[in-house]
Design a protein around this motif. Structure first.
Motif, PDB file in Angstrom:
ATOM      1  N   TYR A  51       2.237   1.383   7.280  1.00 35.31           N
ATOM      2  CA  TYR A  51       1.445   0.203   6.931  1.00 35.31           C
ATOM      3  C   TYR A  51       2.311  -0.898   6.339  1.00 35.31           C
ATOM      4  N   SER A  84       0.274   7.567  -1.910  1.00 33.61           N
ATOM      5  CA  SER A  84      -0.828   7.327  -2.843  1.00 33.61           C
ATOM      6  C   SER A  84      -0.314   6.508  -4.018  1.00 33.61           C
ATOM      7  N   CYS A  85      -0.998   5.404  -4.294  1.00 33.68           N
ATOM      8  CA  CYS A  85      -0.621   4.526  -5.395  1.00 33.68           C
ATOM      9  C   CYS A  85      -1.907   4.041  -6.063  1.00 33.68           C
ATOM     10  N   ASN A 138       3.595   5.668  -8.871  1.00 28.86           N
ATOM     11  CA  ASN A 138       2.880   5.237 -10.072  1.00 28.86           C
ATOM     12  C   ASN A 138       3.778   4.337 -10.908  1.00 28.86           C
ATOM     13  N   ARG A 156      -3.385   1.395  -5.924  1.00 27.88           N
ATOM     14  CA  ARG A 156      -4.184   0.529  -5.065  1.00 27.88           C
ATOM     15  C   ARG A 156      -4.865   1.291  -3.941  1.00 27.88           C
ATOM     16  N   GLY A 157      -4.544   2.582  -3.764  1.00 25.08           N
ATOM     17  CA  GLY A 157      -5.196   3.362  -2.713  1.00 25.08           C
ATOM     18  C   GLY A 157      -4.210   4.228  -1.964  1.00 25.08           C
ATOM     19  N   LEU A 158      -4.663   4.702  -0.812  1.00 22.72           N
ATOM     20  CA  LEU A 158      -3.880   5.595   0.038  1.00 22.72           C
ATOM     21  C   LEU A 158      -3.468   4.836   1.288  1.00 22.72           C
ATOM     22  N   TYR A 159      -2.174   4.806   1.571  1.00 20.11           N
ATOM     23  CA  TYR A 159      -1.654   4.039   2.701  1.00 20.11           C
ATOM     24  C   TYR A 159      -0.663   4.881   3.492  1.00 20.11           C
ATOM     25  N   TYR A 204       1.741   9.781   4.151  1.00 19.68           N
ATOM     26  CA  TYR A 204       0.869   8.877   3.409  1.00 19.68           C
ATOM     27  C   TYR A 204       1.330   8.764   1.964  1.00 19.68           C
ATOM     28  N   SER A 254      -5.890 -10.440   5.624  1.00 16.98           N
ATOM     29  CA  SER A 254      -6.726 -10.355   4.418  1.00 16.98           C
ATOM     30  C   SER A 254      -7.311 -11.711   4.056  1.00 16.98           C
TER      31      SER A 254
END
Length: 507
Positions: A423, A413-414, A300, A416-419, A411, A445
């Motif tokens: 990745y 979590s930030c 965060n 922007r989502g879960l990665y 994984y 992208s």
């Protein structure tokens, strides 16, 4: 040279992996949830290990900024005070066992802290939750289980059939796959049961009237025919269309209109009707539950950079029960009992230290990933940079294999989502102007965005995509564009043109 036995003295170096080192390496690869199984086994066989039921007796392991190395706490097991107390027979005086976990000195400053906060693992309800205090509630466990497809069909068969027909139905239903299609050969089934083929076909016709509509079909065409009959839309024109699904897949609409004898408006209506049918009616009865991915790390934004924290809601917590050790060591013991107790103590201490070292290593690797990919966390996937395991390993002074183990099955979590941590490690594409290389994910992208914005009447070919990407500064070959496009599940320009044409007809 004579062959005779002799003694030689040699000096050599070799790397020996001790059981403790093997265990530490294994712990690095596991996610927090997988770690629970390993901890459960250790708790069962080691009486000196104790699972913590409440909040941890140390501050949450976190890094408030990606450049800080002193943010990790020090466990009591790593200090000499605890071992000295046990050597003096006063292990019960070890301070960590007497710390109040609700003391205000331990800040609840992260998404994994506090008994009443919602974390990545669910809603923690403190002492009122199910299972251990502070654990998250699995709301999926309250859901009624979905019936199995074959069990659901057998219930309908028992209500509609009896005797030999029910036996035939049971044999046919047992050969229906998860999608609802019949995989049996009717002639072989009739021969194996010793019945007439006409009887098997008659029972199959009854099964095909069961819910869900379209079940027990032997092909996609038959599945759609059953659903069209149920909807009272199976007229001669629809029958010809369902007999020529290959032409529909190729987008040969003029040929289909001639075969079906309809105009453009009727053809569009028929296609719209087909799009409302279910090509795999049995999947709605699938008993497999999708497992939710629980983050192992929270990232965060903070005032001085990024706050990186281990998800304590899913992290198993264990301590060495030193009071129990003092109680056992104070009683009468033989030599074997003393050796066993010492081995349990050493194993327990090592496990606690290995768990703490695992957390420190994860924080260190994640901090470096966040530092190198900070543009991604601030601006999005288009700013993802090429990154390799070796680059991270060299920066933090670790071996490449260690970084690989840390980033496996974990994984992040930030905002922007879960990665998955893997990745953030991608290959690079050289910039057209000779500047900094860009990540392959960033190029993907851009390709996805360009194709998503294309007009139905102006479908972009791979060559056009190459020109547009080079205009944006990406030096990329046509075959690379095709490879990335296929990896994202995007069809070729011809396939997209047909799909958009069919969608336009059905709209």
């Amino acid at each position: 040279m004579a062959l005779a036995p002799r003694l030689d003295l040699r000096q050599s170096q070799s790397l020996v992996m001790t059981p403790q080192l093997q265990q530490a390496i294994k712990l690095l690869t596991l996610s927090n949830l997988e770690l629970e199984g390993v901890i459960a086994v250790e708790l069962e066989k080691n009486p000196l290990l104790e699972a913590m039921g409440g909040e941890p007796d140390w501050q949450p392991l976190q890094a408030d900024g990606v450049d800080r190395d002193d943010a990790a706490p020090v466990l009591a097991a790593e200090t000499g005070a605890a071992d000295q107390l046990m050597a003096q027979g006063r292990g019960e005086a070890d301070a960590p066992l007497d710390i109040d976990p609700r003391d205000t000195a331990f800040a609840e400053d992260g998404p994994g802290d506090g008994p009443g906060q919602i974390t990545g693992g669910g809603a923690g309800l403190g002492d009122g939750g199910a299972g251990q205090p502070g654990e998250a509630i699995d709301f999926d466990s309250f859901a009624n289980p979905e019936p199995e497809l074959q069990e659901y069909l057998m219930d309908q068969a028992r209500a509609a059939l009896s005797g030999a027909d029910l036996m035939i139905a049971s044999q046919l239903i047992g050969q229906i796959d998860a999608a609802g299609y019949l995989e049996a050969d009717l002639l072989q089934t009739a021969y194996g049961l010793g019945v007439a083929l006409a009887d098997v076909e008659r029972v199959l016709a009854v099964i095909q009237t069961f819910d869900p509509t379209g079940v027990a079909a032997r092909s996609l065409s038959e599945c759609l025919i059953l659903q069209a009959k149920e909807a009272d839309r199976y007229d001669p024109c629809m029958a010809r269309l369902l007999d020529n699904l290959d032409l529909l897949a190729r987008g040969a609409l003029p040929q289909l209109r001639r075969i079906c004898g309809v105009d453009e408006e009727d053809m569009a209506d028929m296609i719209r009707e087909l799009r409302g049918y279910d090509p795999k009616p049995g999947l709605r009865f699938s008993s497999e539950r999708t497992a939710a991915v629980v983050p192992d790390i929270f990232v965060n934004p903070a005032k001085d950079g990024w706050s990186i924290e281990i998800n304590n809601a899913t992290l198993p917590r264990v301590l060495v029960n030193r009071s129990y050790y003092v109680e056992l060591s104070g009683g009468p013991q033989d030599k074997a009992s003393k050796a066993w107790l010492a081995d349990c103590l050493a194993s327990a201490n090592w496990l606690v230290k290995a768990l703490d070292q695992r957390q420190r290593t994860i924080i260190k690797v994640t901090s470096e990933i966040v530092r190198q990919q900070e543009e991604f966390f601030r601006k999005g996937v288009a700013h993802l940079k090429p990154l390799t395991l070796r680059a991270v390993a060299e920066t933090i002074g670790m071996h490449e294999s260690t970084v690989s183990r840390v980033t496996s099955n974990k994984y992040l979590s930030c905002p922007r989502g879960l990665y998955e941590l893997k990745y953030f490690f991608t290959s690079g594409i050289q910039s057209a102007d000779g500047g900094t290389a860009v990540s392959a994910e960033a190029v993907k992208s851009h390709i996805k965005a360009l194709i998503g914005a294309e007009a139905p009447g102006a479908i972009l070919s791979d060559d056009t995509l190459v020109d547009m990407l080079r205009a944006q500064g990406f030096d990329i070959a046509r075959r690379t564009v095709a490879k990335y496009r296929e990896a994202m599940g995007i069809g070729s320009s011809v396939q997209r043109r047909r799909q958009k044409a069919l969608k336009g007809k059905a709209a």
